[in-house]
Motif scaffolding. Structure first.
Motif, PDB file in Angstrom:
ATOM      1  N   VAL A 106     -30.376  -0.362  -4.678  1.00  0.00           N
ATOM      2  CA  VAL A 106     -29.515  -0.260  -5.847  1.00  0.00           C
ATOM      3  C   VAL A 106     -30.160   0.725  -6.815  1.00  0.00           C
ATOM      4  O   VAL A 106     -31.342   0.593  -7.163  1.00  0.00           O
ATOM      5  N   LEU A 107     -29.384   1.724  -7.204  1.00  0.00           N
ATOM      6  CA  LEU A 107     -29.862   2.730  -8.148  1.00  0.00           C
ATOM      7  C   LEU A 107     -29.563   2.261  -9.567  1.00  0.00           C
ATOM      8  O   LEU A 107     -28.460   1.785  -9.851  1.00  0.00           O
ATOM      9  N   VAL A 108     -30.556   2.386 -10.435  1.00  0.00           N
ATOM     10  CA  VAL A 108     -30.418   1.967 -11.831  1.00  0.00           C
ATOM     11  C   VAL A 108     -30.835   3.116 -12.743  1.00  0.00           C
ATOM     12  O   VAL A 108     -31.556   4.024 -12.322  1.00  0.00           O
ATOM     13  N   ALA A 109     -30.388   3.038 -13.996  1.00  0.00           N
ATOM     14  CA  ALA A 109     -30.607   4.143 -14.933  1.00  0.00           C
ATOM     15  C   ALA A 109     -31.932   4.071 -15.669  1.00  0.00           C
ATOM     16  O   ALA A 109     -32.475   5.095 -16.072  1.00  0.00           O
ATOM     17  N   ASP A 110     -32.450   2.838 -15.865  1.00  0.00           N
ATOM     18  CA  ASP A 110     -33.638   2.703 -16.700  1.00  0.00           C
ATOM     19  C   ASP A 110     -34.280   1.333 -16.492  1.00  0.00           C
ATOM     20  O   ASP A 110     -33.801   0.532 -15.684  1.00  0.00           O
ATOM     21  N   GLU A 111     -35.343   1.081 -17.234  1.00  0.00           N
ATOM     22  CA  GLU A 111     -36.081  -0.181 -17.099  1.00  0.00           C
ATOM     23  C   GLU A 111     -35.218  -1.385 -17.495  1.00  0.00           C
ATOM     24  O   GLU A 111     -35.348  -2.461 -16.908  1.00  0.00           O
ATOM     25  N   LEU A 155     -44.321  -1.965 -14.911  1.00  0.00           N
ATOM     26  CA  LEU A 155     -43.235  -1.110 -14.436  1.00  0.00           C
ATOM     27  C   LEU A 155     -43.233   0.259 -15.121  1.00  0.00           C
ATOM     28  O   LEU A 155     -43.104   1.278 -14.456  1.00  0.00           O
ATOM     29  N   ALA A 156     -43.382   0.296 -16.432  1.00  0.00           N
ATOM     30  CA  ALA A 156     -43.372   1.577 -17.147  1.00  0.00           C
ATOM     31  C   ALA A 156     -44.476   2.493 -16.628  1.00  0.00           C
ATOM     32  O   ALA A 156     -44.259   3.693 -16.415  1.00  0.00           O
ATOM     33  N   GLU A 157     -45.635   1.927 -16.377  1.00  0.00           N
ATOM     34  CA  GLU A 157     -46.757   2.705 -15.847  1.00  0.00           C
ATOM     35  C   GLU A 157     -46.441   3.194 -14.432  1.00  0.00           C
ATOM     36  O   GLU A 157     -46.687   4.356 -14.094  1.00  0.00           O
ATOM     37  N   LEU A 158     -45.887   2.315 -13.606  1.00  0.00           N
ATOM     38  CA  LEU A 158     -45.534   2.701 -12.231  1.00  0.00           C
ATOM     39  C   LEU A 158     -44.541   3.864 -12.241  1.00  0.00           C
ATOM     40  O   LEU A 158     -44.702   4.835 -11.496  1.00  0.00           O
ATOM     41  N   LEU A 159     -43.517   3.762 -13.084  1.00  0.00           N
ATOM     42  CA  LEU A 159     -42.495   4.806 -13.142  1.00  0.00           C
ATOM     43  C   LEU A 159     -43.062   6.128 -13.646  1.00  0.00           C
ATOM     44  O   LEU A 159     -42.688   7.194 -13.157  1.00  0.00           O
ATOM     45  N   SER A 160     -43.979   6.071 -14.607  1.00  0.00           N
ATOM     46  CA  SER A 160     -44.539   7.306 -15.152  1.00  0.00           C
ATOM     47  C   SER A 160     -45.474   7.994 -14.157  1.00  0.00           C
ATOM     48  O   SER A 160     -45.673   9.201 -14.228  1.00  0.00           O
ATOM     49  N   GLN A 161     -46.036   7.231 -13.227  1.00  0.00           N
ATOM     50  CA  GLN A 161     -46.991   7.795 -12.268  1.00  0.00           C
ATOM     51  C   GLN A 161     -46.354   8.274 -10.969  1.00  0.00           C
ATOM     52  O   GLN A 161     -46.985   8.990 -10.201  1.00  0.00           O
ATOM     53  N   GLN A 162     -45.110   7.872 -10.698  1.00  0.00           N
ATOM     54  CA  GLN A 162     -44.530   8.235  -9.404  1.00  0.00           C
ATOM     55  C   GLN A 162     -44.249   9.725  -9.330  1.00  0.00           C
ATOM     56  O   GLN A 162     -43.762  10.326 -10.274  1.00  0.00           O
ATOM     57  N   GLU A 163     -44.603  10.297  -8.194  1.00  0.00           N
ATOM     58  CA  GLU A 163     -44.445  11.727  -7.999  1.00  0.00           C
ATOM     59  C   GLU A 163     -43.152  12.069  -7.273  1.00  0.00           C
ATOM     60  O   GLU A 163     -42.736  13.218  -7.253  1.00  0.00           O
ATOM     61  N   ARG A 164     -42.533  11.076  -6.639  1.00  0.00           N
ATOM     62  CA  ARG A 164     -41.259  11.280  -5.953  1.00  0.00           C
ATOM     63  C   ARG A 164     -40.438  10.002  -6.073  1.00  0.00           C
ATOM     64  O   ARG A 164     -40.976   8.958  -6.456  1.00  0.00           O
ATOM     65  N   PRO A 165     -39.137  10.069  -5.782  1.00  0.00           N
ATOM     66  CA  PRO A 165     -38.315   8.873  -5.912  1.00  0.00           C
ATOM     67  C   PRO A 165     -38.914   7.692  -5.143  1.00  0.00           C
ATOM     68  O   PRO A 165     -39.271   7.822  -3.971  1.00  0.00           O
ATOM     69  N   THR A 166     -39.034   6.554  -5.839  1.00  0.00           N
ATOM     70  CA  THR A 166     -39.659   5.371  -5.250  1.00  0.00           C
ATOM     71  C   THR A 166     -38.766   4.162  -5.480  1.00  0.00           C
ATOM     72  O   THR A 166     -38.288   3.930  -6.589  1.00  0.00           O
ATOM     73  N   ALA A 175     -32.135 -11.085   3.551  1.00  0.00           N
ATOM     74  CA  ALA A 175     -32.215 -12.497   3.937  1.00  0.00           C
ATOM     75  C   ALA A 175     -33.256 -13.250   3.118  1.00  0.00           C
ATOM     76  O   ALA A 175     -33.101 -14.446   2.857  1.00  0.00           O
ATOM     77  N   ASP A 176     -34.309 -12.563   2.671  1.00  0.00           N
ATOM     78  CA  ASP A 176     -35.355 -13.230   1.890  1.00  0.00           C
ATOM     79  C   ASP A 176     -35.084 -13.195   0.376  1.00  0.00           C
ATOM     80  O   ASP A 176     -35.935 -13.558  -0.431  1.00  0.00           O
ATOM     81  N   GLY A 177     -33.886 -12.738  -0.013  1.00  0.00           N
ATOM     82  CA  GLY A 177     -33.510 -12.724  -1.429  1.00  0.00           C
ATOM     83  C   GLY A 177     -33.998 -11.525  -2.208  1.00  0.00           C
ATOM     84  O   GLY A 177     -33.898 -11.486  -3.435  1.00  0.00           O
ATOM     85  N   THR A 178     -34.515 -10.515  -1.509  1.00  0.00           N
ATOM     86  CA  THR A 178     -35.023  -9.335  -2.207  1.00  0.00           C
ATOM     87  C   THR A 178     -33.993  -8.217  -2.235  1.00  0.00           C
ATOM     88  O   THR A 178     -33.007  -8.218  -1.495  1.00  0.00           O
ATOM     89  N   ILE A 179     -34.274  -7.265  -3.108  1.00  0.00           N
ATOM     90  CA  ILE A 179     -33.441  -6.072  -3.253  1.00  0.00           C
ATOM     91  C   ILE A 179     -34.360  -4.889  -3.537  1.00  0.00           C
ATOM     92  O   ILE A 179     -35.422  -5.060  -4.136  1.00  0.00           O
ATOM     93  N   GLY A 180     -33.960  -3.711  -3.111  1.00  0.00           N
ATOM     94  CA  GLY A 180     -34.689  -2.489  -3.457  1.00  0.00           C
ATOM     95  C   GLY A 180     -34.041  -1.855  -4.676  1.00  0.00           C
ATOM     96  O   GLY A 180     -32.839  -1.590  -4.675  1.00  0.00           O
ATOM     97  N   LEU A 181     -34.816  -1.633  -5.725  1.00  0.00           N
ATOM     98  CA  LEU A 181     -34.314  -1.011  -6.953  1.00  0.00           C
ATOM     99  C   LEU A 181     -35.017   0.322  -7.182  1.00  0.00           C
ATOM    100  O   LEU A 181     -36.231   0.423  -7.021  1.00  0.00           O
ATOM    101  N   ARG A 182     -34.231   1.336  -7.554  1.00  0.00           N
ATOM    102  CA  ARG A 182     -34.830   2.644  -7.844  1.00  0.00           C
ATOM    103  C   ARG A 182     -34.261   3.180  -9.150  1.00  0.00           C
ATOM    104  O   ARG A 182     -33.050   3.271  -9.319  1.00  0.00           O
TER     105      ARG A 182
END
Length: 193
Positions: free
Chosen positions: A60-65, A79-90, A107-114
């Protein structure tokens, strides 16, 4: 193409998403199929189009924190630190919240957020819709992800309810996002690099 053309394309795609339709669109990585991440009926339609089993989950693509926090049961403290350090879409795999369509979760209740880049078509799309947008590669389940619009099979193009014309001629090299699981202690486990 002009900024006006891009904004017209954003508006048309948002209109399609509001009507619970499936769009074919350029993401911040590869071309994707998408729908509103909060509408179970649209998610079901997307899975059928891709011939993908439910429970496999999507990104799921999101606009911000803030939007990230809406869809994550627990937001990583750093999260803010992770986002500021990423060099490519994560993409960050987290426990999904009740705001997501239930059939979108793994199935385990998780989702991928970018969180998408602020200068990107996808950011404007997600921001204008006000909801997360599902992103899954524009191919049938099990087939290779197309790296440009011209690589998408005609059957997928015909099956989408709305096809975005923005960036169709762009052959710049693209790759899927990096995928990491956020562990309880805030550290990351790389699932796809």
């Amino acid at each position: 193409m002009s900024t006006k053309h891009m904004l017209n394309e954003v508006d048309a795609a948002v209109d399609a998403l509001i009507m619970q339709l499936i769009i074919l669109y350029p993401t911040d990585t590869v071309w994707g199929l998408g729908c509103d991440a909060e509408v179970p009926r649209a998610v079901e339609k997307l899975y059928k189009l891709k011939q993908r089993p439910e429970g496999k989950g999507c990104i799921v693509l999101v606009a911000d924190e803030t939007m990230f926090a809406r869809y994550a049961e627990q937001v990583p403290a750093n999260l803010a630190e992770l986002l500021s350090q990423q060099e490519r879409p994560t993409t960050y795999v987290v426990k999904g919240s009740r705001h997501l369509a239930p059939n979108l979760l793994s199935a385990d209740g998780t989702i991928g957020l970018r969180v998408v880049r602020h200068d990107d078509f996808t950011h404007k799309l997600v921001r204008r819709l006000g909801h997360g947008v599902v992103s899954t590669s524009a191919n049938l389940s099990g087939e290779p992800a197309p790296t440009s619009y011209k690589d998408i099979t005609p059957a997928i193009v015909r099956a989408a309810d709305h096809v975005v014309s923005w960036r169709q001629d762009d052959d710049s090299p693209v790759a899927p996002s990096r995928v990491v699981r956020v562990l309880p202690d805030g550290s990351l486990e790389v699932l796809r690099d």
